[in-house]
Design a protein around this motif. Structure first.
Motif, short mmCIF file in Angstrom:
data_model
loop_
_atom_site.label_atom_id
_atom_site.label_comp_id
_atom_site.label_asym_id
_atom_site.label_seq_id
_atom_site.Cartn_x
_atom_site.Cartn_y
_atom_site.Cartn_z
N TRP A 338 5.73 28.10 -8.64
CA TRP A 338 6.23 26.68 -8.63
C TRP A 338 5.81 26.19 -7.11
O TRP A 338 5.34 25.31 -7.10
N ASP A 368 5.89 28.86 -13.98
CA ASP A 368 6.93 27.98 -13.99
C ASP A 368 6.87 26.56 -14.82
O ASP A 368 5.86 26.82 -15.47
N ASP A 369 7.75 25.75 -14.30
CA ASP A 369 7.68 24.45 -15.23
C ASP A 369 6.26 23.91 -15.39
O ASP A 369 5.39 23.82 -14.50
N TRP A 413 8.91 29.83 -17.78
CA TRP A 413 10.17 28.93 -17.31
C TRP A 413 10.46 27.99 -18.68
O TRP A 413 9.76 27.56 -19.52
N ARG A 445 17.14 13.42 -12.46
CA ARG A 445 15.54 14.01 -12.56
C ARG A 445 14.94 13.27 -13.37
O ARG A 445 14.00 13.94 -14.11
N LYS A 478 12.95 32.28 -17.01
CA LYS A 478 13.73 31.82 -16.01
C LYS A 478 14.22 30.47 -16.70
O LYS A 478 13.58 29.70 -17.34
N ASP A 480 16.30 27.30 -16.31
CA ASP A 480 16.60 26.13 -15.51
C ASP A 480 17.55 25.32 -15.71
O ASP A 480 17.69 25.17 -17.10
N ASN A 482 18.36 21.15 -14.64
CA ASN A 482 18.17 20.58 -13.24
C ASN A 482 18.90 19.37 -13.06
O ASN A 482 18.39 18.27 -12.50
N CYS A 528 18.96 29.75 -13.41
CA CYS A 528 18.73 29.02 -12.33
C CYS A 528 19.10 27.72 -12.66
O CYS A 528 19.20 27.22 -13.74
N GLY A 531 17.86 25.90 -8.41
CA GLY A 531 18.38 26.79 -7.34
C GLY A 531 19.59 27.41 -7.66
O GLY A 531 19.99 27.72 -9.13
N TRP A 547 18.44 32.57 -9.43
CA TRP A 547 17.43 31.99 -8.31
C TRP A 547 18.70 31.22 -7.41
O TRP A 547 19.50 30.38 -7.84
N ASP A 550 16.75 26.41 -4.17
CA ASP A 550 15.65 25.77 -4.17
C ASP A 550 15.06 25.66 -2.58
O ASP A 550 13.99 25.20 -2.21
N GLU A 606 6.53 32.92 -3.77
CA GLU A 606 6.60 31.52 -4.25
C GLU A 606 5.64 30.92 -3.52
O GLU A 606 5.78 30.17 -2.79
#
Ligand code: DGJ
Length: 730
Positions: A338, A368-369, A413, A445, A478, A480, A482, A528, A531, A547, A550, A606
């Motif tokens: 990430w 990741d994403d 992710w 977001r 992972k 997440d 967000n 996550c 974060g 996680w 962030d 990371e």
């Protein structure tokens, strides 16, 4: 012995290794709380209760002419609304006729072997060899057939008492829960501090400690997730309590959604703590014959300060809450792309990074994403969980093969709960996202939240995920989340049940996670939410690591990880070395210090390894070698907060000591530098008093290190770090 019911005295006493909890049914059948604290034998603590005629106190009808009897003053085991107790209530139910009044009286009790479970929700469990008992005390409303079952899980050897409540509607009409707390605790006297963990995105779990004052004080979340902003863990501590001495009580809610934790000091200087689902926008229909379980709350009493309390939580959560293969199996050292690439990567770029990572000793590479749908920034793609083979240059199966071919495990992710408006999923099913007909949805977001209270929505996302996971070898996932929830409206529920959504969302999330871990038991799941926005004991039931934040700045992490450590074990704390200058703060720190801080967690990197200098690569190889050597000590050892980062400005120091005292690792980071600085000493803990330890060729007596202390090195410049490894002399 863990649960004793003295029928003659109508007294229930729960014993754990060092604590004791007591309640008593009085002559009117009201369940009074008499004591929670240090263990004493054969004591009926109802002698502490003092009743007097207080002006404006309400007296129940059956107290007859006794004006000293009032639920407003009497310590209640589970407070309810409308019959004289004007303090904050644990339970509020609206009956079919609109009445909210409850008058709970004792009905019966049951003592069961083992620890109760809660359908569809996280709960601490007993392992073989644990001594666990369940006490169920049933109360009933005096007029209506509303039954309230108070569950107590007495985990004797863990030194923990868990609580949950089951509310049963045996009337012929539906009733509506407006507040249903998991626990209520009335302390008859005491002068307490209220300790909570507040924060924000990129700065979670900052410690706040204030005296409990008259009136109500509370922390909570109405964000649909437990949140970065307040953690569902609070402490009630005697004013004098510190890290290693004094009394304190920890209250941890095993729940990942809206919560409320309240403290109230009343007119008689009694302190009430109530914790559970947040009552705002909570209105849960209980049809005739239905029951409702609250989430579980785990309580710990310590007379050995915060350290003892934290160690109890650490052990219990690591061993009796986390599940699955990685509860015990060694967690691989990971590298996540990430902060190395953000969305800007290709399959070849990742393989290049992974090759370098493998050469450094990394064991797991995480993509990741950005690998799915149309996702080169955060404006689109969420919800379209199909592999972007154009971006990767191959199938996911092939990419996974290439990474595995380097001797690495491979992880990916997901953000299953969210959807982008620019996605096929949203175009097909706009009503699956939370939004209110006739209004534009609120974005976070630039994305929306899927209505996970709905089975059909969950099934669709689950099927998409399985399609991906079944066609590639994936070792790590992972999960997440967000943004937080807005526009709470479900197209699948009628108007009068919209108040159920937030809780049903959490139940849906848990249902999904349970299905996922059962289908893929070998996958290491890391939680996550931008974060640590959902770093709670509920999530730990499904994902053994989360996680942490962030914010990967090592110096910022000192406080974040300090706060996190009050309730959560090191094995749960996702912590990585990132690039310098740090992407969140711009601060420059040595790579050694970043590693020292990240090692107090599930260690990883990371960054883009292609950008590392040869010197840094050599250092990283050594860090990973060192970390692997300390792994058991860090993950299974006892964790000690040696300094308080809010008070001790020069150094932050923490320690891991083996259970048997055979070794200890003391880590120190210099945070602030002074001219002509005074020497700084620290006292170690968890060593054997009469044994010698060797560190860098020097010999120290355990007792001397603990009671006399140890001088930290003099230094120039900020942000240096040291690891001192003390080993028992052979
Ligand atoms: C927030 C997470 O905390 C980050 O680590 C990263 O996964 C991003 N989301 C990706 O969008």
């Amino acid at each position: 012995m863990a649960v004793v019911f003295d029928e003659k005295k109508a007294l229930f006493t729960l014993y754990t290794k060092n604590s004791m909890y007591q309640m008593k049914k009085d002559d009117l059948g009201v369940l009074l709380h008499t004591y929670y604290g240090r263990k004493t034998e054969n004591t009926d603590y109802s002698y502490l209760i003092y009743c007097k005629d207080r002006g404006f106190a309400a007296n129940p009808y059956d107290a007859e002419k006794n004006r000293t009897y009032s639920t407003e003053i009497l310590p209640q085991e589970y407070s309810c609304f409308g019959t004289g107790d004007y303090r904050t209530s644990a339970l509020r139910i609206r009956g079919a006729g609109g009445c909210r009044v409850l008058d709970l009286r004792y009905e019966n009790c049951e003592i069961l072997e083992g620890k109760y479970t809660i359908p569809g929700m996280p709960a601490v469990y007993a392992q073989e060899g644990d001594s666990a008992k369940t006490l169920v005390v049933t109360l009933k409303d005096k007029a209506e057939d509303i039954f309230v079952h108070l569950y107590y899980g007495v985990m004797e050897n863990l030194d923990m008492i868990t609580r949950a409540v089951r509310i049963e509607n045996r009337t012929a009409q539906p009733v509506y829960l407006e507040k249903a707390a998991s626990m209520c605790l009335d302390q008859i006297y005491g002068s307490y501090d209220w300790m909570t963990f507040y924060g924000k995105h990129e700065m979670e779990r900052q410690l706040s400690r204030t005296p409990v004052h008259h009136g109500l004080q509370s922390v909570g979340s109405v964000r649909g997730a437990s949140s970065h902003h307040y953690n569902p863990f609070v402490i009630l501590a005697d004013h004098r309590t510190g890290e290693t001495q004094g009394e304190c009580y920890g209250f941890s809610l095993l729940y990942s959604g809206n919560f409320l934790a309240e403290a109230e000091l009343d007119q008689a200087n009694q302190t009430r703590v109530v914790m559970g689902i947040h009552p705002d926008n909570f209105d849960f229909e209980l049809k005739a014959g239905d029951d409702f379980w609250t989430p579980e709350a785990a309580m710990v009493y310590s007379c050995g300060g915060f350290e003892k309390m934290s160690q109890i939580y650490h052990y219990a959560y690591r061993n009796n809450l986390c599940r699955g293969k990685y509860k015990k199996a060694r967690r691989p050292v990971l590298m996540n792309n990430w902060e190395g690439t953000y969305f800007d990567f290709t399959g070849d770029k990742l393989v290049e990074m992974a090759k370098e990572a493998a050469a450094l000793g990394v064991e797991l590479f995480v993509m990741d994403d950005g690998w799915f749908g149309k996702r080169d920034d955060d404006f689109s793609g969420l919800g379209d969980w199909y592999v972007n083979e154009k971006k990767l240059g191959c199938t996911l199966g092939k990419l996974s093969e290439r990474i595995h071919g380097l001797g690495l495990k491979f992880g990916i992710w997901f953000e299953p709960e969210c959807v982008s408006e620019d996605s096929d999923l949203y175009r097909e099913h706009p009503d699956w996202a939370f939004q209110i007909p006739g209004r534009k949805p609120v974005r976070g977001r630039y994305q929306l939240v899927l209505d996970f209270s709905r089975q059909d929505v969950r099934d669709h996302v689950f099927a998409q995920m399985c399609e991906v996971l079944d066609h590639a070898e994936i070792d790590y996932l992972k999960w997440d989340f967000n943004r937080n929830i807005t526009d709470i409206f479900s197209a699948a529920l009628p108007a009068h049940r919209q108040g159920e959504i937030c809780h049903r969302y959490v139940l849906g999330l848990y249902d999904f996670l349970e299905k996922l871990i059962n289908r893929y038991p070998n996958i290491l799941l890391e939680g996550c939410s931008g974060g640590g926005g959902r770093f709670d004991a509920g999530m730990l039931y499904y994902s053994p690591q989360i996680w942490c934040s962030d914010d990967t700045d090592a110096i910022e992490r000192l406080k974040i990880q300090y706060g996190t450590s009050f309730a959560y074990p090191i094995s749960a704390v996702g912590s990585h070395v990132s690039a310098s200058p740090n992407h969140q703060t711009g601060r420059k720190t040595p790579i050694a210090t970043r590693a020292t801080v990240a090692m107090a967690g599930t260690f990883g990197y990371e960054l883009d390894p292609m950008k590392l200098s040869e010197e840094e690569k050599t250092e990283i190889r050594e860090q990973i070698r060192v970390y692997k050597g300390y792994y058991d000590l860090i993950q299974d050892g006892k964790y000690y907060r040696i300094t308080d980062p809010y008070r001790d400005e020069a150094f932050t120091v923490w320690e891991f000591a083996a259970e048997d005292g055979s070794e200890a690792l003391v880590s120190a980071v210099s945070v602030k530098t002074y001219p002509n600085a005074a020497p700084v000493y620290v006292k170690l803990r968890g060593l054997l008093e009469d044994k010698f330890y060797v560190m860098n060729g020097e010999r120290y007596l355990g007792a001397a290190l603990m009671y006399g202390g140890f001088r930290l090195p003099a230094f120039r410049g900020e942000y240096q770090s040291w690891n001192f490894h003390f080993v028992l002399e052979k």
